[in-house]
Scaffold this motif. Structure first.
Motif, mmCIF file in Angstrom:
data_model
loop_
_atom_site.group_PDB
_atom_site.id
_atom_site.type_symbol
_atom_site.label_atom_id
_atom_site.label_comp_id
_atom_site.label_asym_id
_atom_site.label_seq_id
_atom_site.Cartn_x
_atom_site.Cartn_y
_atom_site.Cartn_z
ATOM 1 N N VAL A 1 47.176 32.737 -22.265
ATOM 2 C CA VAL A 1 46.754 31.703 -21.329
ATOM 3 C C VAL A 1 47.058 32.180 -19.907
ATOM 4 C CG1 VAL A 1 47.149 29.336 -20.563
ATOM 5 C CG2 VAL A 1 47.153 29.860 -22.995
ATOM 6 N N TYR B 1 41.851 31.905 -22.162
ATOM 7 C CA TYR B 1 42.050 30.537 -21.712
ATOM 8 C C TYR B 1 42.682 30.524 -20.319
ATOM 9 C CZ TYR B 1 41.187 29.121 -26.505
ATOM 10 O OH TYR B 1 40.617 28.914 -27.734
ATOM 11 N N LEU C 1 43.186 22.789 -20.312
ATOM 12 C CA LEU C 1 43.047 24.128 -20.871
ATOM 13 C C LEU C 1 41.552 24.415 -20.930
ATOM 14 C CD1 LEU C 1 44.603 26.529 -22.097
ATOM 15 C CD2 LEU C 1 44.234 25.488 -24.334
ATOM 16 N N ASP D 1 38.393 27.026 -21.671
ATOM 17 C CA ASP D 1 37.901 28.226 -22.338
ATOM 18 C C ASP D 1 37.246 29.079 -21.256
ATOM 19 O OD1 ASP D 1 36.326 30.152 -23.664
ATOM 20 O OD2 ASP D 1 36.190 28.880 -25.435
#
Length: 173
Positions: A40, A71, A105, A107
Motif C-alpha cells: 500500500v 493500492y 483505499l 486500486d
C-alpha cells in the motif's frame, strides 16, 4: 473442582479451533495478509498530524512509497481541540483533542475506491498555569492519537486484505 482444570486446559484449544477463529496474520511477515498490506502506497497527508499519522502507518504497514504499489491509501484528517472544563472566571481547566480520519483505499490500476471508512479517537488534556506544559500535553496527545488512528486503519486494511485473499482462494464455479 480443581481436578477438572487440567482437563479444561487441554480441551480449550480444541473448542477454540472448532469455533472458526483464524489468526489474521497467519504466516507472520511472509503471510498473505502481511504481504497484501505491505503493498500500500500512502498518499501525502497534510499538516503535523498528517506527518505523524503517515509515519505511524509506514511503521505498521512496512510500506515505503515506491510508486508501483497496487493500492494507494488516501487519508484526510480532522484535528480539533475543544474546551471541556471552565471555571467561574471563564478560564479553561480541561480540553479535549479529537482526531478523526476518513480514509480510502484506492486500486491504483483502476482508480476505484475499494474501501472507504473512518477512524477516530479523542483524549483529555489538563490545562495548567504553564503555557509550555499545555502545549507539550497537546503535542503528546496528538502523537498518541496518531498511533491510535494508524492502528485502527491498519486493522481494517488487514481485515479487507484477508477477505480479498480468501475470495481469491475460492475455486471458481
Amino acid at each position: 473442582m480443581t481436578r477438572f482444570l487440567p482437563l479444561a486446559a487441554l480441551l480449550a484449544p480444541i473448542a477454540l479451533g472448532a469455533c472458526g477463529l483464524q489468526p489474521l496474520y497467519s504466516g507472520g511477515s511472509s503471510g498473505a495478509v502481511a504481504k497484501a498490506i505491505g503493498q500500500v502506497d500512502i498518499a501525502p497527508i497534510e499538516g503535523k498530524a498528517g506527518w505523524l499519522v503517515t509515519n505511524a502507518l509506514k511503521d505498521r504497514l512496512g510500506a515505503v512509497s515506491s510508486g508501483g504499489a497496487p493500492y494507494r491509501l488516501v487519508v484526510r484528517l480532522d484535528d480539533q481541540i475543544s474546551e471541556l472544563g471552565v471555571r467561574r472566571d471563564n478560564s479553561v481547566t480541561r480540553e479535549r483533542r479529537t482526531l478523526r480520519a476518513r480514509y480510502q483505499l484506492v486500486d491504483a490500476a483502476q482508480g476505484t475506491v475499494v474501501l472507504d471508512q473512518t477512524a477516530g479517537s479523542d483524549v483529555g488534556i489538563d490545562v495548567v498555569q504553564s503555557d509550555y506544559a499545555v502545549i507539550a500535553a497537546e503535542d503528546t496527545a496528538l502523537e498518541r492519537l496518531s498511533t491510535v488512528i494508524a492502528d485502527q486503519i491498519v486493522a481494517r486494511l488487514a481485515l479487507y486484505a484477508r477477505r480479498r485473499v480468501q475470495a481469491d482462494a475460492q475455486p471458481a464455479p
